[in-house]
Design an enzyme around this catalytic site. Sequence first.
Site, short mmCIF file in Angstrom:
data_model
loop_
_atom_site.label_atom_id
_atom_site.label_comp_id
_atom_site.label_asym_id
_atom_site.label_seq_id
_atom_site.Cartn_x
_atom_site.Cartn_y
_atom_site.Cartn_z
N LEU A 49 0.82 -1.21 0.00
CA LEU A 49 0.00 0.00 0.00
C LEU A 49 0.85 1.26 0.00
O LEU A 49 1.93 1.32 0.58
CB LEU A 49 -0.92 0.01 1.22
CG LEU A 49 -1.89 -1.16 1.38
CD1 LEU A 49 -2.82 -0.91 2.56
CD2 LEU A 49 -2.68 -1.42 0.12
N HIS A 53 -3.47 4.22 -2.40
CA HIS A 53 -4.43 3.31 -1.77
C HIS A 53 -5.10 3.96 -0.57
O HIS A 53 -6.31 3.84 -0.36
CB HIS A 53 -3.73 2.03 -1.30
CG HIS A 53 -3.12 1.21 -2.40
ND1 HIS A 53 -1.76 1.08 -2.54
CD2 HIS A 53 -3.68 0.48 -3.38
CE1 HIS A 53 -1.51 0.29 -3.57
NE2 HIS A 53 -2.66 -0.08 -4.10
N LYS A 176 -5.51 6.10 -11.99
CA LYS A 176 -4.24 5.70 -12.60
C LYS A 176 -4.40 4.46 -13.48
O LYS A 176 -3.79 4.33 -14.52
CB LYS A 176 -3.17 5.44 -11.53
CG LYS A 176 -1.77 5.20 -12.15
CD LYS A 176 -0.75 4.91 -11.09
CE LYS A 176 -0.81 3.48 -10.64
NZ LYS A 176 -0.35 2.53 -11.70
#
Length: 326
Positions: A49, A53, A176
């Site tokens: 992460l 995130h 993304k």
Amino acid sequence: MLANMPYANVVKIPPGIRLFNKIADFRAWRRQLLLDSQTLGYVPTMGALHQGHLALVTSAKSRCDHVALTIFVNPAQFSPTEDLSTYPRTLQNDLNQLAALGPGVASAVLVPTVHEMYPGGIELDVTKQKGAFVEVKGLSHQLEGVTRPHFFRGVATVVSKFLNIVQPEQVFFGQKDVQQCSVIKTMIRDLHFPVQMNICPTVREQDGLAMSSRNAYLTPSQRQHALVVHKALSTIESLYRQGQRHAPTLIKAGTDVIDQARRQVQADGSIDWDIALDYLAINSPEDLSDISGDINPQEGGIVSTAVFVGKTRLIDNLLLDVETVS
């Protein structure tokens, strides 16, 4: 609270976060939320992460009573030649980052085994796979699908499994992975999953590099040169804002930026790796078809690219006159 004993000797579970590795145990917890009329936001991840995130988790918490994550390095989206075995696995650090968001932000993390997720087993060679798989036609073969023809089949399959397991009211993805967002949004619509999909803006480092778990593969020198990805996209955006609408002209401008960076690397005798463009394209937000002429400002376009910096493949994108991914 230890929600699952197998992790007791492996990681230290922060207070307030329930950690599950059995689907049945997670479902029992989820059922209680339903009985208590509490909503659940869901963030699917492969772990390792980063702030991207965590931004999804924060966004989910702002809209739902509870937030659950899954951490699962999905074999079905890796080919036999890709980095499945070396993909970063950092469960303890992941949990610590979630805890650092504050009490009650992340409620639960499901880390299932490969066997539970693929009861019939899973081969990396698609021709040898057996069992149920999900494929989204029309959005999976272009862009990322050219280099990684197996990828979106694996993504759609595992996300459909997790939506069935988690049964959230809302699910959160990052822009993304823009093509992935299109694929999943279409899958949710066509398979009638009762979930609202949210697409959150790409989170970037201060210098513009899109945050990605694969950034950890970059050496310090490669990290510096990786900025060419954002520079190429920014060049295209700047020209578009100045009135240039011809997609091939914009693509050439971005490609020239990457070519210049590649020549600089090749001219540096101390560097033993290269920069290589995989693709740079401008596509319709409606169906991801190539825009071969002028971009219609009323419809907009998605500019996306994949660039190898050394062996690390970086992806990024930007939206031109597009508010959300179709």
